[in-house]
Design a protein around this motif. Sequence first.
Motif, PDB file in Angstrom:
ATOM      1  N   ALA A 110       0.830  -1.204   0.000  1.00 50.71           N
ATOM      2  CA  ALA A 110       0.000   0.000   0.000  1.00 50.71           C
ATOM      3  C   ALA A 110       0.865   1.254   0.000  1.00 50.71           C
ATOM      4  O   ALA A 110       0.519   2.264  -0.616  1.00 50.71           O
ATOM      5  N   LEU A 111       2.014   1.194   0.675  1.00 50.84           N
ATOM      6  CA  LEU A 111       2.894   2.352   0.778  1.00 50.84           C
ATOM      7  C   LEU A 111       3.855   2.480  -0.400  1.00 50.84           C
ATOM      8  O   LEU A 111       4.094   3.573  -0.911  1.00 50.84           O
ATOM      9  N   PHE A 112       4.434   1.348  -0.799  1.00 51.85           N
ATOM     10  CA  PHE A 112       5.529   1.384  -1.771  1.00 51.85           C
ATOM     11  C   PHE A 112       5.129   0.877  -3.159  1.00 51.85           C
ATOM     12  O   PHE A 112       5.867   1.083  -4.125  1.00 51.85           O
ATOM     13  N   GLY A 113       4.004   0.161  -3.239  1.00 54.05           N
ATOM     14  CA  GLY A 113       3.582  -0.405  -4.508  1.00 54.05           C
ATOM     15  C   GLY A 113       3.858  -1.896  -4.589  1.00 54.05           C
ATOM     16  O   GLY A 113       4.650  -2.446  -3.816  1.00 54.05           O
ATOM     17  N   ASN A 114       3.199  -2.544  -5.527  1.00 52.78           N
ATOM     18  CA  ASN A 114       3.309  -3.994  -5.655  1.00 52.78           C
ATOM     19  C   ASN A 114       4.681  -4.454  -6.134  1.00 52.78           C
ATOM     20  O   ASN A 114       5.253  -5.406  -5.604  1.00 52.78           O
ATOM     21  N   LYS A 115       5.210  -3.798  -7.155  1.00 55.61           N
ATOM     22  CA  LYS A 115       6.473  -4.256  -7.724  1.00 55.61           C
ATOM     23  C   LYS A 115       7.626  -4.216  -6.717  1.00 55.61           C
ATOM     24  O   LYS A 115       8.355  -5.206  -6.568  1.00 55.61           O
ATOM     25  N   PRO A 116       7.825  -3.095  -5.998  1.00 58.21           N
ATOM     26  CA  PRO A 116       8.885  -3.095  -4.993  1.00 58.21           C
ATOM     27  C   PRO A 116       8.679  -4.154  -3.900  1.00 58.21           C
ATOM     28  O   PRO A 116       9.638  -4.761  -3.433  1.00 58.21           O
ATOM     29  N   SER A 117       7.418  -4.393  -3.504  1.00 60.74           N
ATOM     30  CA  SER A 117       7.148  -5.379  -2.456  1.00 60.74           C
ATOM     31  C   SER A 117       7.542  -6.778  -2.900  1.00 60.74           C
ATOM     32  O   SER A 117       8.159  -7.536  -2.139  1.00 60.74           O
ATOM     33  N   VAL A 118       7.202  -7.133  -4.134  1.00 64.80           N
ATOM     34  CA  VAL A 118       7.570  -8.457  -4.650  1.00 64.80           C
ATOM     35  C   VAL A 118       9.087  -8.595  -4.739  1.00 64.80           C
ATOM     36  O   VAL A 118       9.673  -9.606  -4.316  1.00 64.80           O
ATOM     37  N   LEU A 119       9.744  -7.571  -5.243  1.00 64.32           N
ATOM     38  CA  LEU A 119      11.191  -7.656  -5.447  1.00 64.32           C
ATOM     39  C   LEU A 119      11.949  -7.664  -4.132  1.00 64.32           C
ATOM     40  O   LEU A 119      12.949  -8.381  -3.984  1.00 64.32           O
ATOM     41  N   VAL A 120      11.498  -6.902  -3.137  1.00 64.27           N
ATOM     42  CA  VAL A 120      12.156  -6.938  -1.824  1.00 64.27           C
ATOM     43  C   VAL A 120      11.874  -8.270  -1.138  1.00 64.27           C
ATOM     44  O   VAL A 120      12.729  -8.802  -0.428  1.00 64.27           O
ATOM     45  N   GLY A 121      10.702  -8.839  -1.376  1.00 68.36           N
ATOM     46  CA  GLY A 121      10.450 -10.198  -0.883  1.00 68.36           C
ATOM     47  C   GLY A 121      11.453 -11.177  -1.459  1.00 68.36           C
ATOM     48  O   GLY A 121      11.992 -12.033  -0.755  1.00 68.36           O
TER      49      GLY A 121
END
Length: 333
Positions: A110-121
């Motif tokens: 919600a804060l950073f967006g889907n793409k950054p969340s997947v990649l940091v995961g």
Amino acid sequence: MKRPAAGGEDALTALIALVQADLEACNRLIVQRMHSPVALIPQLAAHIVAAGGKRLRPLLTLAAAQLCGYRGDRHVALAACVEFIHTATLLHDDVVDESSLRRGQASANALFGNKPSVLVGDFLFARAFQLMTDDGSLKVLGILSQAAATIAEGEVLQLVTQNDISTTEAQYLAVIEGKTAALFAAATRIGAVVADRPEAEERALDAFGHNLGIAFQLVDDALDYAAEQERLGKTVGDDFREGKITLPVLLAHARGDAAEREFWRRTLEDKEQAPEDLARAQELIERHGALRDTVARAQGYGDAALEALAVFPDGPVRRALAGIVAFCIARAR
């Protein structure tokens, strides 16, 4: 083995006190390994790690090693590894589920967006595997890598069964065994592995973690229909809105009449939901005793977890781990 007295935060506090120094070392390592010259990575990772959580899975690794008499420090890095695997799956899950909250705060996606969340995961998964290889044990690598694969299988199976009211209890159980119980089991089992304990103790800790993980998820699934948002730390009714098929729904659907079954089909399969439908779902689940029976099922798995601990001598660590069983189930009361 007798059930411990019903307990909540006191049981968690007792366990933390027993492994305090190791937990602090684990937390320091987590912060260190989250570092990256790419600024968004530690920023986003720190957000979800700092969002709270009780560090339950790494706590189980630290406590299991202590229960087995381990005197080295390998368990600290492996506890951090367990936490990285867990955190990576949370990042990915929130994207898949389109969740806006995580433990009462804005989710990373919600804060950073889907793409950054997947990649940091993905980054955190890579850090976890670096910690595994640094440990140098092929057995540990096998246990934790298999758990990571099983978690992914559980999440995919949940996606397949989502919005399908014909899902069976066996399929539902396979989902929670994969997405939750597998990491609980691996987290506790590696405590015996690093201590070089007999196979019987490995199996016992694996069984303890497995059954505790199922009990934990059953209670979580019950809370989604029963708790207030402030108490639960997430948006109540998320499972309903996403069309997830959980045990409370399966029990209420099986016990309902034709009109009620049509309600579940419309809201969960067709995703035709009106604002008042969540309250209706909660009323049906309560009417048919589905929450009560889900928590009773969780208690059964909790009892199995306690029985698995019986191979270890009585002592503060075993009693603290038994208390964690009560802590997990007491969340629903």
